[in-house]
Design an enzyme around this catalytic site. Sequence first.
Site, PDB file in Angstrom:
ATOM      1  CB  CYS A 130      -0.918  -0.014   1.225  1.00 26.98           C
ATOM      2  SG  CYS A 130      -1.917   1.464   1.355  1.00 26.98           S
ATOM      3  CB  CYS A 133      -0.755   2.441   4.084  1.00 29.17           C
ATOM      4  SG  CYS A 133      -2.220   1.844   3.279  1.00 29.17           S
ATOM      5  CG  ASP A 134       3.070   0.864   4.415  1.00 29.32           C
ATOM      6  OD1 ASP A 134       2.514   1.288   5.452  1.00 29.32           O
ATOM      7  OD2 ASP A 134       2.950  -0.303   4.002  1.00 29.32           O
TER       8      ASP A 134
END
Length: 303
Positions: A130, A133-134
């Site tokens: 992701c 997200c990261d």
Amino acid sequence: MYDIIIIGAGPAGMTAAIYGQRAGKSTLMIDKAGYGGNIITTPSVENYPGLKNVSGAEFAQLLFEQAESFGAEYQSAEVKGITDAAGVKTVHTDAGDFDAKAVIIATGQVNRRLGLDREDQLVGSGVSFCATCDGMFFRGRDVAVIGGGNTALEDAEYLAGVANKVYLIHRRDRFRGEQKTVDRLEKLENVEFILNSSPVRFIGDGPVTGLVIKNNLTGEERELAVQGVFEAVGQMPQNTNFADIAELDETGYIKATEACETGRPGIFVAGDCRTKKVRQLDTAAADGTIAALAASEYINSLE
Ligand code: NAP
């Protein structure tokens, strides 16, 4: 006893909840991973009719609020299976059993893995599924994105704004994703396409310090000094818990008609987890509509 239980609260499941409630049926959505489904990781949805540009997370939130506003309920739980006795469908979960007259399975798909050594171990230590997200963990660093679909293209575009350098590695010479995004990526100076190439192994005893890739035409190997590897090689269904209530095809998708029927009365299936040709956000939402109306019709036929 609910009228309809919906397993999975992604775009298909949440749309089914909206249409179920509006048809006058009580609905419960059950999801193990929180509502939203995979769309929450998409930075920008540009191809949903009527919406020019919205983030995946915002889209999911709006859909959930819409379903709730019509009276749909939500339960966080992992579904272990469904049994069907005397017309009552019981959904067995790690938070207890729930009964309904009809069930819609809308479990979507999960990320496919590359199958490399130490891949599972390195998730969170350089390997990610992701970008939104990261991505921030890799600010100013060099990263690789693997895949040629829309997810990989969008991940590369997002990461180009965060990372120092982005290698986009695809196993063929043509991307599967939209040309419009490819055109934008081509203009970004810190994005390098590496085509006809596949990852071979991760480098580093601890967190990822590099990735070895192989040219699929020449067999030549190359080391990339990357600290992050974002895998975007598609999805696969997660339907094994439903194999005794609905028939699966050889790749694990639930066999279904275009009317979202499984062949078992009262059990319907919607979205990416069913056999179908096109898996898109709007086709998932369309399935949710079709399945909810079919389930409502089925319930009416019982009365
Ligand atoms: P996808 O379209 O199935 O693409 C997966 C990519 O990974 C393909 O390019 C495939 O290569 C490659 N691949 C598969 N297995 C591999 C392996 N073992 N090693 C290396 N590469 C491998 O998956 P996706 O990009 O996640 O998209 C899924 C669906 O969601 C698609 O329909 C997509 O259009 C849609 N989507 C839409 C949006 C949006 O509209 N904003 C955003 C994201 C996704 P090949 O091309 O050679 O098969």
